[in-house]
Design a protein around this motif. Structure first.
Motif, mmCIF file in Angstrom:
data_model
loop_
_atom_site.group_PDB
_atom_site.id
_atom_site.type_symbol
_atom_site.label_atom_id
_atom_site.label_comp_id
_atom_site.label_asym_id
_atom_site.label_seq_id
_atom_site.Cartn_x
_atom_site.Cartn_y
_atom_site.Cartn_z
ATOM 1 N N GLY A 148 0.941 -1.361 0.054
ATOM 2 C CA GLY A 148 -0.108 0.244 0.031
ATOM 3 C C GLY A 148 0.625 1.054 -0.002
ATOM 4 O O GLY A 148 0.177 2.316 -0.202
ATOM 5 N N THR A 149 2.097 1.220 0.032
ATOM 6 C CA THR A 149 3.093 2.268 -0.088
ATOM 7 C C THR A 149 4.401 1.843 -0.366
ATOM 8 O O THR A 149 4.696 0.706 -0.242
ATOM 9 C CB THR A 149 2.813 3.276 1.301
ATOM 10 O OG1 THR A 149 3.464 4.446 1.119
ATOM 11 C CG2 THR A 149 3.228 2.780 2.495
ATOM 12 N N ASN A 198 -5.808 -1.861 -5.802
ATOM 13 C CA ASN A 198 -7.350 -1.308 -5.342
ATOM 14 C C ASN A 198 -7.024 0.086 -4.494
ATOM 15 O O ASN A 198 -5.969 0.540 -4.008
ATOM 16 C CB ASN A 198 -8.118 -2.396 -4.632
ATOM 17 C CG ASN A 198 -7.596 -2.715 -3.149
ATOM 18 O OD1 ASN A 198 -6.422 -2.686 -2.864
ATOM 19 N ND2 ASN A 198 -8.674 -2.862 -2.397
ATOM 20 N N ASN A 199 -8.488 0.698 -4.239
ATOM 21 C CA ASN A 199 -8.411 2.038 -3.667
ATOM 22 C C ASN A 199 -7.618 3.001 -4.414
ATOM 23 O O ASN A 199 -7.132 3.972 -3.868
ATOM 24 C CB ASN A 199 -7.882 1.804 -2.125
ATOM 25 C CG ASN A 199 -8.677 0.525 -1.685
ATOM 26 O OD1 ASN A 199 -9.823 0.691 -1.474
ATOM 27 N ND2 ASN A 199 -7.753 -0.170 -0.853
ATOM 28 N N PHE A 211 -4.633 2.827 -5.687
ATOM 29 C CA PHE A 211 -3.195 2.826 -5.376
ATOM 30 C C PHE A 211 -2.447 3.109 -6.599
ATOM 31 O O PHE A 211 -2.497 2.448 -7.506
ATOM 32 C CB PHE A 211 -2.945 1.544 -4.636
ATOM 33 C CG PHE A 211 -1.450 1.387 -4.330
ATOM 34 C CD1 PHE A 211 -0.891 2.134 -3.325
ATOM 35 C CD2 PHE A 211 -0.795 0.507 -4.797
ATOM 36 C CE1 PHE A 211 0.666 2.129 -2.934
ATOM 37 C CE2 PHE A 211 0.831 0.205 -4.564
ATOM 38 C CZ PHE A 211 1.211 1.114 -3.764
ATOM 39 N N SER A 229 -3.209 6.773 -2.626
ATOM 40 C CA SER A 229 -4.251 6.186 -2.813
ATOM 41 C C SER A 229 -5.407 6.894 -2.059
ATOM 42 O O SER A 229 -5.276 7.668 -1.229
ATOM 43 C CB SER A 229 -4.003 4.540 -1.871
ATOM 44 O OG SER A 229 -4.240 4.692 -0.695
ATOM 45 N N THR A 241 -7.863 2.364 2.645
ATOM 46 C CA THR A 241 -8.691 1.103 2.648
ATOM 47 C C THR A 241 -9.956 1.318 3.211
ATOM 48 O O THR A 241 -10.868 0.422 3.302
ATOM 49 C CB THR A 241 -7.676 0.228 3.551
ATOM 50 O OG1 THR A 241 -7.564 0.889 4.621
ATOM 51 C CG2 THR A 241 -6.465 0.023 2.765
ATOM 52 N N ARG A 283 -7.563 -0.630 9.812
ATOM 53 C CA ARG A 283 -7.470 -0.649 8.303
ATOM 54 C C ARG A 283 -8.382 -1.777 7.708
ATOM 55 O O ARG A 283 -8.628 -2.601 8.169
ATOM 56 C CB ARG A 283 -6.042 -0.726 7.980
ATOM 57 C CG ARG A 283 -5.171 -2.220 8.370
ATOM 58 C CD ARG A 283 -3.761 -1.879 8.277
ATOM 59 N NE ARG A 283 -3.114 -3.394 8.318
ATOM 60 C CZ ARG A 283 -2.903 -3.958 9.441
ATOM 61 N NH1 ARG A 283 -3.008 -3.233 10.609
ATOM 62 N NH2 ARG A 283 -2.147 -5.130 9.403
ATOM 63 N N GLU A 339 -8.671 -3.973 3.572
ATOM 64 C CA GLU A 339 -7.727 -4.954 2.751
ATOM 65 C C GLU A 339 -6.953 -4.117 1.670
ATOM 66 O O GLU A 339 -7.727 -2.972 1.162
ATOM 67 C CB GLU A 339 -8.562 -5.931 2.148
ATOM 68 C CG GLU A 339 -9.495 -6.723 3.154
ATOM 69 C CD GLU A 339 -10.920 -6.597 2.925
ATOM 70 O OE1 GLU A 339 -11.801 -7.395 2.729
ATOM 71 O OE2 GLU A 339 -11.154 -5.349 3.209
ATOM 72 N N GLN A 340 -5.850 -4.284 1.188
ATOM 73 C CA GLN A 340 -5.247 -3.777 0.336
ATOM 74 C C GLN A 340 -4.483 -4.626 -0.491
ATOM 75 O O GLN A 340 -3.832 -5.696 -0.098
ATOM 76 C CB GLN A 340 -3.987 -2.646 0.808
ATOM 77 C CG GLN A 340 -3.134 -2.047 -0.197
ATOM 78 C CD GLN A 340 -4.151 -1.065 -0.887
ATOM 79 O OE1 GLN A 340 -4.667 -0.380 -0.395
ATOM 80 N NE2 GLN A 340 -3.942 -1.157 -2.292
ATOM 81 N N TYR A 341 -4.664 -4.449 -1.850
ATOM 82 C CA TYR A 341 -4.169 -5.600 -2.687
ATOM 83 C C TYR A 341 -3.345 -4.586 -3.796
ATOM 84 O O TYR A 341 -3.755 -3.723 -4.325
ATOM 85 C CB TYR A 341 -5.361 -6.176 -3.378
ATOM 86 C CG TYR A 341 -6.323 -7.242 -2.753
ATOM 87 C CD1 TYR A 341 -5.994 -8.538 -2.774
ATOM 88 C CD2 TYR A 341 -7.248 -6.621 -2.197
ATOM 89 C CE1 TYR A 341 -6.793 -9.333 -1.725
ATOM 90 C CE2 TYR A 341 -8.167 -7.364 -1.457
ATOM 91 C CZ TYR A 341 -7.831 -8.878 -1.310
ATOM 92 O OH TYR A 341 -9.003 -9.720 -0.385
ATOM 93 N N THR A 342 -2.241 -5.126 -3.811
ATOM 94 C CA THR A 342 -1.294 -4.503 -4.955
ATOM 95 C C THR A 342 -0.577 -5.404 -5.979
ATOM 96 O O THR A 342 -0.317 -6.679 -5.402
ATOM 97 C CB THR A 342 -0.151 -3.690 -4.241
ATOM 98 O OG1 THR A 342 0.856 -4.427 -3.448
ATOM 99 C CG2 THR A 342 -1.026 -2.772 -3.269
#
Length: 619
Positions: free
Chosen positions: A50-51, A159-160, A162, A194, A197, A607, A609-612
């Motif tokens: 996410g970063t 997602n989001n 990002f 982004s 989340t 927080r 979910e974060q998918y990258t």
């Protein structure tokens, strides 16, 4: 809670002679044995989701610390060690602790690319007493790495909305007409953004850092400059009033570091830095004029540390640091706005060989802390360590240590208004003191390691942030006396194509605030009674790597927390490195795989979910 009796703890310590809080040898001297308080493969994953990577990335899965985040770890990270709070944890680079005088929330705002530094050493007990400054429980310490001729470029999406962009490169070349001297240059630029989340959890980060390095036959000198800007939002970030808060942070760091080896097993290191940090806090992004605050802090410091080996059996460990800080603030001007800190510690060391396979080490010393505005304090630090080597390549370490430490409160706790506002200070706060007794065992085999520790800590006049149902203030600074009993174990097993990392931590506290007008604690009593981590690294083929970190916790109950008191987090990464394109990595990653909504800080949403997917090319 039932108060812990010292006599019971001492009996327990004597009954678990197989447990050791091995006080790590910060100078990596003589015997290289991995310990809970020393850097090791404590997590499977290295990169965040996410970063871009920072010094706190993936610490939430590290069994040695408990990271409590707002938004995500790289946004706002409260790093706690062994049941302490965020302001009890220091961050040390070289020989200098990087302090933010406003609040410990910003201790980890360090604009240094992680490739430039060693893995984190987590100092507790005696080593924290020796090297830590204004950090009474623990210190996360880093050293400067030699520059390598290498680099990478990364692009990421997810997602989001990002978006990630990052480049890092280094070059190291021999100096003409200077035998064994090497000059190096290293730099990086990182950017991520982004929508977040959860709603109103957006971020916009960037960091630029670089250094020049000169390496000689027995020395290394680094000149570093870095800058970092971060904007992020989060509902109920600091207050429980259902508003969407934001932070806008800007941090600049200039640092000079020199490390010199001399004689046999002797070294010293000197570090000097200047750090500026600006903070623009908005209570409600929907109504910015309701309340906002501007802070700017400046810190200048010089520190040195080293180890002088007088003989094969006697050495002197030492450390000292001077810090000068100041603050300009729209809300913290009711008390003092500058302070000077002084810390000096010495720890003589004596070693003796019992036979060819056993060694005994004694360390006994003291630390002196003072400021120009607070009472001074002298702290005792001591340990005894027994190390044994067996013919089957098994080493054993048993140690017993006692360490005292102290610190003073930050400006948010002691420098603002004590009668109104969102954060109420307390002018009667005194110097915090800590006494820590610990015992344990370390076992090290060729393909496995086992570390365990049991400790009992007394914190007196610890500055905590509390909440009262009868008060209109979100948080108030109050002193508290806390007794903490803790047990931790970390085990690592390495196979031909896999590695497993697992840990368990137990904490029990008894507290005394000296008043009944406190209904909840945001920090000192926000800790896991039980915590399990399980990580694994697996290489099913030459081109595929799978890394997973899991953390399960059962948190101490808190009336401000919404939802469950237990949680399960998972960070999963799949990396594919196609053989047709050497240097190319395609990484699929997910954090919070199960969509856990646990509030790491009571009243602050967890927080999502974060998918990258990230494509990185190395050279």
């Amino acid at each position: 809670m039932i108060r812990i009796k010292q006599t019971a703890v001492l009996a327990l310590l004597c009954s678990v002679a197989t447990c050791s809080a091995a006080s790590g040898d910060a100078n990596e001297k003589n015997i290289d044995i991995e310990k809970i308080t020393v850097a090791g493969a404590a997590t499977a994953n290295k990169e965040p989701v996410g970063t871009f990577v920072s010094l706190v990335s993936n610490l939430e899965y590290d069994p040695r610390v408990d990271l409590q985040s707002r938004n995500m770890a790289e946004a706002q990270a409260d790093v706690t060690i062994r049941g302490g709070i965020f302001e009890n944890t220091g961050f040390r680079v070289g020989s200098a602790t990087l302090l933010d005088p406003q609040t410990g929330h910003y201790f980890s705002e360090i604009p240094i690319a992680p490739e430039m530094l060693s893995k984190a050493n987590v100092f507790t007990g005696v080593d924290n007493g020796l090297y830590g400054v204004n950090s009474s429980v623990g210190t996360v310490s880093f050293g400067w790495q030699p520059i390598k001729t290498a680099g990478s470029v990364s692009l990421g999406a997810g997602n989001n909305n990002f978006n990630l962009r990052r480049i890092h490169t280094g070059i190291s070349v021999p100096l003409d007409n200077a035998k064994d001297w090497i000059i190096g240059f290293e730099g990086e630029y990182s950017f991520s953004e982004s929508d977040g989340t959860i709603d109103n959890g957006d971020h916009d980060f960037n960091r630029t850092s670089g250094r020049v390095q000169l390496v000689g036959p027995s020395s290394q000198t680094d000149l570093f400059i870095g800058s970092q800007d971060k904007f992020f939002g989060w509902p109920n970030m600091y207050t429980p009033f259902n508003v969407n808060e934001t932070e806008d942070l800007s941090t600049q760091l200039l640092m000079l570091n020199h490390k010199q080896n001399y004689g046999i097993d002797s070294t010293f290191e000197i570090s000097a830095y200047t750090r500026t940090h600006k903070d623009h806090y908005v209570y409600s992004r929907d109504n910015p004029e309701a309340f906002q605050a501007f802070h700017e802090t400046e810190v200048k410091s010089v520190g040195f540390s080293g180890r002088h080996a007088q003989t094969e059996s006697f050495a002197l460990n030492y450390s000292a640091q001077f810090i000068e800080d100041s603050i300009e603030s729209t809300t913290l001007e009711n008390n003092f706005t500058s302070r000077e800190y002084y810390k000096a510690s010495v720890l003589p060391e004596y070693q003796m060989s019992l036979n060819d396979e056993q060694q005994l080490k004694f360390r006994l010393g003291a630390a002196f802390d003072d400021t120009n505005r607070d009472d001074s304090d002298v702290s005792l630090i001591a340990d005894i360590t027994w190390i044994s080597f067996n013919s089957d390549d098994l080493s054993q370490t048993i140690s017993l240590s006692y360490a005292e430490a102290s610190q003073v409160a930050g400006y948010t706790a002691i420098g603002g208004s004590d009668s109104g506002g969102l954060f109420r200070s307390n002018y009667s706060l005194e110097r915090e003191t800590t006494k820590n007794l610990e015992l344990g065992l370390t076992l090290d085999g060729l393909s496995w390691s086992f570390d365990s520790a049991i400790f009992y800590r007394k914190d007196n006049d610890l500055t905590d942030w509390t909440y009262s149902l009868s008060s209109t203030s979100a948080r108030s600074a109050n002193p508290v006396d806390i007794d903490t009993l803790g047990f931790e174990v970390l085990a690592i097993k390495r196979f031909a194509d896999a590695e497993i990392i697992t840990s368990y931590t137990f904490l029990d506290k008894s507290e005394d605030y000296g008043t009944v007008d406190i209904d909840a604690s945001f920090y000192a009593l926000n800790y896991p009674d039980h915590r399990l981590t399980l990580g694994a690294i697996w290489h099913p083929s030459d081109i595929v790597e799978i890394r997973v970190d899991n953390e399960w916790r059962k948190q101490q109950e808190n009336i401000l927390r919404n939802g469950d008191q237990d949680a399960l987090f998972t960070h999963l990464t799949l990396k594919v490195s196609p053989s047709q394109i050497p240097g190319l990595d395609i990484i699929l990653a997910v954090d919070n795989l199960w969509g856990e909504s646990f509030e790491e800080i009571p009243g602050t949403p967890g927080r999502g979910e974060q998918y990258t997917v990230t494509v990185t090319y190395h050279w």
